[in-house]
Design an enzyme around this catalytic site. Structure first.
Site, PDB file in Angstrom:
ATOM      1  N   TYR A  18       4.530 -16.641 -16.699  1.00 55.04           N
ATOM      2  CA  TYR A  18       5.679 -16.589 -15.771  1.00 55.04           C
ATOM      3  C   TYR A  18       5.225 -16.815 -14.339  1.00 55.04           C
ATOM      4  O   TYR A  18       5.542 -16.027 -13.452  1.00 55.04           O
ATOM      5  CB  TYR A  18       6.357 -15.209 -15.846  1.00 55.04           C
ATOM      6  CG  TYR A  18       6.805 -14.796 -17.219  1.00 55.04           C
ATOM      7  CD1 TYR A  18       7.817 -15.501 -17.874  1.00 55.04           C
ATOM      8  CD2 TYR A  18       6.234 -13.715 -17.865  1.00 55.04           C
ATOM      9  CE1 TYR A  18       8.236 -15.119 -19.135  1.00 55.04           C
ATOM     10  CE2 TYR A  18       6.661 -13.330 -19.131  1.00 55.04           C
ATOM     11  CZ  TYR A  18       7.659 -14.038 -19.747  1.00 55.04           C
ATOM     12  OH  TYR A  18       8.072 -13.653 -20.987  1.00 55.04           O
ATOM     13  N   TYR A 146      16.836 -10.391 -23.454  1.00 53.23           N
ATOM     14  CA  TYR A 146      15.466 -10.892 -23.600  1.00 53.23           C
ATOM     15  C   TYR A 146      14.944 -10.476 -24.968  1.00 53.23           C
ATOM     16  O   TYR A 146      14.921  -9.287 -25.294  1.00 53.23           O
ATOM     17  CB  TYR A 146      14.536 -10.359 -22.499  1.00 53.23           C
ATOM     18  CG  TYR A 146      13.127 -10.893 -22.693  1.00 53.23           C
ATOM     19  CD1 TYR A 146      12.828 -12.221 -22.378  1.00 53.23           C
ATOM     20  CD2 TYR A 146      12.135 -10.107 -23.269  1.00 53.23           C
ATOM     21  CE1 TYR A 146      11.574 -12.739 -22.624  1.00 53.23           C
ATOM     22  CE2 TYR A 146      10.866 -10.628 -23.514  1.00 53.23           C
ATOM     23  CZ  TYR A 146      10.589 -11.940 -23.186  1.00 53.23           C
ATOM     24  OH  TYR A 146       9.352 -12.467 -23.436  1.00 53.23           O
ATOM     25  N   ASP A 239      17.041  -4.942 -31.346  1.00 53.37           N
ATOM     26  CA  ASP A 239      15.698  -5.214 -30.824  1.00 53.37           C
ATOM     27  C   ASP A 239      15.291  -4.009 -29.974  1.00 53.37           C
ATOM     28  O   ASP A 239      15.690  -3.884 -28.821  1.00 53.37           O
ATOM     29  CB  ASP A 239      15.719  -6.506 -30.005  1.00 53.37           C
ATOM     30  CG  ASP A 239      14.364  -6.811 -29.367  1.00 53.37           C
ATOM     31  OD1 ASP A 239      13.457  -5.959 -29.447  1.00 53.37           O
ATOM     32  OD2 ASP A 239      14.222  -7.903 -28.776  1.00 53.37           O
ATOM     33  N   LYS A 268       5.665  -3.316 -28.584  1.00 54.36           N
ATOM     34  CA  LYS A 268       5.253  -2.716 -27.315  1.00 54.36           C
ATOM     35  C   LYS A 268       4.622  -1.319 -27.468  1.00 54.36           C
ATOM     36  O   LYS A 268       3.439  -1.227 -27.733  1.00 54.36           O
ATOM     37  CB  LYS A 268       6.434  -2.712 -26.363  1.00 54.36           C
ATOM     38  CG  LYS A 268       6.816  -4.149 -25.934  1.00 54.36           C
ATOM     39  CD  LYS A 268       7.137  -4.237 -24.463  1.00 54.36           C
ATOM     40  CE  LYS A 268       7.112  -5.663 -23.957  1.00 54.36           C
ATOM     41  NZ  LYS A 268       8.304  -6.440 -24.231  1.00 54.36           N
TER      42      LYS A 268
HETATM   43  C1  LIG Z   1       8.623  -7.651 -24.832  1.00 52.13           C
HETATM   44  C2  LIG Z   1       9.834  -7.857 -25.638  1.00 52.13           C
HETATM   45  C3  LIG Z   1       9.860  -8.798 -26.682  1.00 52.13           C
HETATM   46  C4  LIG Z   1       8.700  -9.711 -26.996  1.00 52.13           C
HETATM   47  O1  LIG Z   1       7.548  -9.027 -27.366  1.00 52.13           O
HETATM   48  P1  LIG Z   1       6.113  -9.759 -27.236  1.00 52.13           P
HETATM   49  O2  LIG Z   1       5.163  -8.760 -27.801  1.00 52.13           O
HETATM   50  O3  LIG Z   1       5.915 -10.029 -25.792  1.00 52.13           O
HETATM   51  O4  LIG Z   1       6.182 -11.002 -28.036  1.00 52.13           O
HETATM   52  C5  LIG Z   1      11.022  -8.904 -27.427  1.00 52.13           C
HETATM   53  N1  LIG Z   1      12.088  -8.133 -27.160  1.00 52.13           N
HETATM   54  C6  LIG Z   1      12.103  -7.216 -26.177  1.00 52.13           C
HETATM   55  C7  LIG Z   1      13.313  -6.390 -25.951  1.00 52.13           C
HETATM   56  C8  LIG Z   1      10.969  -7.055 -25.360  1.00 52.13           C
HETATM   57  O5  LIG Z   1      10.984  -6.158 -24.361  1.00 52.13           O
END
Ligand SMILES: *Cc1c(COP(=O)(O)O)cnc(C)c1O
Length: 422
Positions: A18, A146, A239, A268
């Site tokens: 980024y 996202y 998600d 994460k």
């Molecule tokens: C960080 C994130 C992702 C992507 O995860 P990566 O490990 O960076 O591929 C997907 N969805 C959400 C909500 C995120 O915060």
């Protein structure tokens, strides 16, 4: 001037994320980490207000996780999961099944958040394929969302931020909607998704908080979106890569609305921020569509480093910590009162005045939204001078600390923000 610096030194071969590397400020080099601190190359100890993209939930280098990973490292750093398996993965999936809501008890381990999203989308589409409805392959997603940077995940992100126009023809075309708020918006949302019923597999949402702009939903909005998805016979994918593991104040963000999504993504903080690991969990009902004598009904996916034993050991150790010492409400409460305090403060004193348009908090998340994009270098340097690492996303300054950050460090961050707003 940064351009010459960039190309003249050790940075000449790395491509950073980024980042327009011609104009961006040089990154800050970190030599070590300790609890909530980044220890910079020049020896400065900086309080990390972002917890490395909200991964480091117990603080850095937690001795319990270090010990668990070290032990696993000496025994078995990695083994493929095709035809093989191992105790750390089995233990982790059975523990996750116990803490996930409802019957979300069939868990696919992947290697990064974006891949977990890809797997979730694939499970949702194949759920319908396996039941003779091959046209249901597209998704309802949301503005400001996202979900990651791989192509499937990008296709369900905010269409502007992830540059859908720019990548036209490369990304799958999905159906982005705004998160409904009012009764009439809910009605319009339901009409919209009803019209796509035959071609849509499911709805994908970041429950309670969209991390890109830190836009929050209420539990009531989330519950209604769930109810509409169910009424329209669509799978709901939550998600929780960012929100999972107490970030929003509860173990999972869906717990606020007391709903059970059909598929949930984790990542994460799953490993306490130590190693890369993610998971896509499906309900027993979703899994039933795959469990069959027909080989073509199987889920055909398998990242090389899926379920890595070191990462699973870290995740198991992180769950130990949550079990023995679940986060209390002290950060949530402090953020709620700070948000109240900051609300209404205006005018950052850079070149031009920039109004604060909103201050909000949810669990261990605090977001201050400005009318305009914050100058990234000046904002970064302002906080670094005060021993704090914060970095805005466009017009949003946010704090996303480790969940056990001592109050003294938290107060330092809040004082600096207060100075920033003055
Ligand atoms: C960080 C994130 C992702 C992507 O995860 P990566 O490990 O960076 O591929 C997907 N969805 C959400 C909500 C995120 O915060």
């Amino acid at each position: 001037m940064p351009d010459e610096l960039w190309s003249a030194n050790e940075y000449k071969n790395i491509w950073l994320p980024y980042c327009q590397m011609k104009t961006a400020p040089m990154p800050i080099k970190v030599a070590a980490t300790e609890r909530e601190f980044l220890i910079l190359e020049d020896g400065r100890r900086v309080i990390d207000g972002i917890a490395s993209w909200w991964t480091s939930c117990h603080g850095y280098n937690h001795p319990h996780i270090v010990a668990a990973v070290t032990k696993q490292l000496q025994r078995m750093p990695h083994v493929m999961m095709g035809g093989l398996c191992h105790d750390q993965a089995l233990k982790l999936t059975s523990r996750l099944a116990k803490i996930l809501p409802g019957t979300l008890d069939r868990i696919f381990l992947a290697d990064s958040g974006s891949v977990a999203v890809e797997v979730a989308l694939k499970i949702a589409a194949q759920y319908w394929i396996n039941q003779g409805q091959p046209n249901r392959k597209r998704f309802i997603c949301f503005h400001n969302a996202y979900h990651g940077d791989t192509t499937g995940a990008m296709s369900v992100c905010d269409p502007v931020d992830s540059m859908h126009a720019h990548f036209k023809g490369f990304l799958l075309e999905q159906f982005p909607a705004s998160i409904p708020k009012s009764p009439s918006e809910f009605e319009a949302f339901e009409t919209f998704i009803e019209s796509k019923r035959d071609i849509v597999a499911g709805v994908i949402i970041e429950p309670m908080s969209q991390m890109w702009g830190m836009q929050f939903q209420t539990a009531d909005q989330l519950r209604k979106i769930y109810e509409i998805s169910k009424r329209q016979n669509m799978l709901l994918i939550a998600d929780e890569i960012a929100t999972g593991f107490y970030r929003t104040g509860k173990m999972f963000a869906v717990n606020h609305a007391d709903i059970v999504p059909d598929i949930m993504c984790l990542g994460k903080a799953l490993t306490g921020g130590f190693l890369t690991l993610s998971a896509a969990a499906a309900t027993a009902e979703v899994y039933r569509a795959f469990h069959s004598d027909n080989a073509s009904h199987a889920l055909m996916h398998g990242p090389t480093f899926m379920g890595n034993p070191l990462a699973c050991a870290a995740a198991n150790a992180s769950l130990d910590l949550f079990e023995s010492n679940p986060p209390d409400d002290s950060i949530s409460e402090r953020f709620a009162s700070a948000a109240k305090n900051f609300r209404g403060k205006a005018n950052v004193s850079f070149e031009r005045p920039n109004e604060v348009v909103d201050v909000r908090s949810l669990g261990a998340l605090l977001a201050i939204e400005f009318a305009e994009t914050l100058p990234s270098r000046e904002t970064r340097d302002f906080f670094l001078e005060r021993g704090i690492w914060l970095r805005p996303i466009d017009n949003v300054l946010y704090v996303c600390p480790s969940l056990n950050m001592p109050l003294v460090s938290l107060e330092k961050i809040l004082t600096a923000i207060s100075d920033f707003l003055r």
